[in-house]
Design a protein around this motif. Structure first.
Motif, short mmCIF file in Angstrom:
data_model
loop_
_atom_site.label_atom_id
_atom_site.label_comp_id
_atom_site.label_asym_id
_atom_site.label_seq_id
_atom_site.Cartn_x
_atom_site.Cartn_y
_atom_site.Cartn_z
N TYR A 57 0.86 -1.17 0.00
CA TYR A 57 0.00 0.00 0.00
C TYR A 57 0.91 1.23 0.00
N TRP A 58 0.68 2.11 -0.97
CA TRP A 58 1.67 3.12 -1.27
C TRP A 58 1.89 4.11 -0.11
N MET A 59 0.83 4.52 0.55
CA MET A 59 0.98 5.52 1.61
C MET A 59 1.41 4.88 2.93
N SER A 60 0.78 3.77 3.31
CA SER A 60 1.05 3.18 4.62
C SER A 60 2.30 2.30 4.62
N GLY A 61 2.62 1.74 3.46
CA GLY A 61 3.73 0.80 3.38
C GLY A 61 3.39 -0.61 3.82
N ASN A 62 2.13 -0.86 4.14
CA ASN A 62 1.72 -2.22 4.51
C ASN A 62 1.93 -3.16 3.32
N THR A 63 2.37 -4.36 3.62
CA THR A 63 2.72 -5.31 2.57
C THR A 63 1.89 -6.58 2.64
N ARG A 64 1.79 -7.23 1.50
CA ARG A 64 1.09 -8.51 1.38
C ARG A 64 1.92 -9.41 0.47
N TYR A 65 1.92 -10.71 0.76
CA TYR A 65 2.69 -11.68 -0.02
C TYR A 65 1.87 -12.93 -0.28
N THR A 66 2.16 -13.57 -1.39
CA THR A 66 1.62 -14.89 -1.58
C THR A 66 2.41 -15.86 -0.70
N ASP A 67 1.78 -16.93 -0.28
CA ASP A 67 2.39 -17.82 0.71
C ASP A 67 3.74 -18.38 0.26
N SER A 68 3.88 -18.65 -1.03
CA SER A 68 5.08 -19.33 -1.51
C SER A 68 6.34 -18.46 -1.43
N VAL A 69 6.19 -17.15 -1.25
CA VAL A 69 7.37 -16.29 -1.19
C VAL A 69 7.57 -15.65 0.18
N LYS A 70 6.67 -15.89 1.09
CA LYS A 70 6.81 -15.30 2.44
C LYS A 70 8.11 -15.76 3.08
N GLY A 71 8.83 -14.81 3.65
CA GLY A 71 10.11 -15.11 4.28
C GLY A 71 11.27 -15.11 3.32
N ARG A 72 11.01 -15.07 2.02
CA ARG A 72 12.07 -15.07 1.01
C ARG A 72 12.11 -13.77 0.21
N PHE A 73 10.95 -13.19 -0.05
CA PHE A 73 10.86 -11.97 -0.84
C PHE A 73 10.46 -10.80 0.05
N THR A 74 10.95 -9.62 -0.29
CA THR A 74 10.57 -8.41 0.42
C THR A 74 10.23 -7.32 -0.59
N ILE A 75 9.03 -6.79 -0.48
CA ILE A 75 8.62 -5.68 -1.34
C ILE A 75 8.80 -4.39 -0.56
N SER A 76 9.25 -3.36 -1.26
CA SER A 76 9.42 -2.07 -0.61
C SER A 76 9.21 -0.96 -1.63
N ARG A 77 9.04 0.25 -1.13
CA ARG A 77 8.86 1.38 -2.04
C ARG A 77 9.54 2.61 -1.49
N ASP A 78 9.89 3.49 -2.42
CA ASP A 78 10.44 4.80 -2.06
C ASP A 78 9.50 5.84 -2.66
N ASN A 79 8.66 6.43 -1.79
CA ASN A 79 7.67 7.38 -2.30
C ASN A 79 8.32 8.59 -2.95
N THR A 80 9.46 9.01 -2.41
CA THR A 80 10.09 10.23 -2.91
C THR A 80 10.67 10.02 -4.30
N LYS A 81 11.06 8.79 -4.60
CA LYS A 81 11.64 8.50 -5.92
C LYS A 81 10.69 7.76 -6.83
N ASN A 82 9.48 7.45 -6.32
CA ASN A 82 8.50 6.69 -7.10
C ASN A 82 9.08 5.39 -7.63
N THR A 83 9.72 4.66 -6.76
CA THR A 83 10.29 3.37 -7.16
C THR A 83 9.75 2.25 -6.27
N LEU A 84 9.60 1.12 -6.89
CA LEU A 84 9.13 -0.09 -6.22
C LEU A 84 10.24 -1.13 -6.35
N SER A 85 10.46 -1.90 -5.31
CA SER A 85 11.52 -2.90 -5.35
C SER A 85 11.00 -4.25 -4.87
N LEU A 86 11.68 -5.29 -5.32
CA LEU A 86 11.40 -6.63 -4.84
C LEU A 86 12.73 -7.31 -4.61
#
Length: 124
Positions: free
Chosen positions: A52-81
């Motif tokens: 969620y872009w403003m709050s930063g709350n994240t959601r994952y599918t079960d198969s990637v939990k603990g292995r993948f991390t999603i993040s964002r930089d609002n100031t640079k409008n970038t999304l990362s995995l």
């Protein structure tokens, strides 16, 4: 209009790590959430992770939990995995997507814009 450009895919051995980035431009102020999906040949597009872009709350599918991390930089409008402990079954084209709707983050149709995709290949 929102333009999304992914980068960072490649070939990695099982157990390795890769980091994907998605640069967003255009009317990004309307973003409610952004997500990563993946698609393998012969399979439907599959939800991987969302943020969620403003709050930063994240959601994952079960198969990637603990292995993948999603993040964002609002100031640079970038999304990362950040992907670690990769498995051959993670092999797919990975897409970032943007939604301005308050819908279901795991449903592809809820997203308004998509990047062109980046290939991730995990060898065994």
């Amino acid at each position: 209009q929102v333009q999304l450009v992914e980068s960072g895919g490649g070939l990695v051995q099982a157990g390795g790590s890769l980091s994907l980035s998605c640069a967003a431009s255009g009317r990004t102020f309307s973003t409610y959430f952004m997500g990563w999906f993946r698609q393998s040949p012969g399979k439907e597009r599959e939800f991987v992770a969302a943020i969620y872009w403003m709050s930063g709350n994240t959601r994952y599918t079960d198969s990637v939990k603990g292995r993948f991390t999603i993040s964002r930089d609002n100031t640079k409008n970038t999304l990362s995995l950040q992907m670690s402990n990769l498995k051959p079954e993670d092999t797919a084209v990975y897409y970032c997507a943007q939604s301005a709707k308050r819908g279901n983050y795991y449903v592809p149709d809820e997203y308004d814009y998509w990047g062109q995709g980046t290939q991730v290949t995990v060898s065994s």
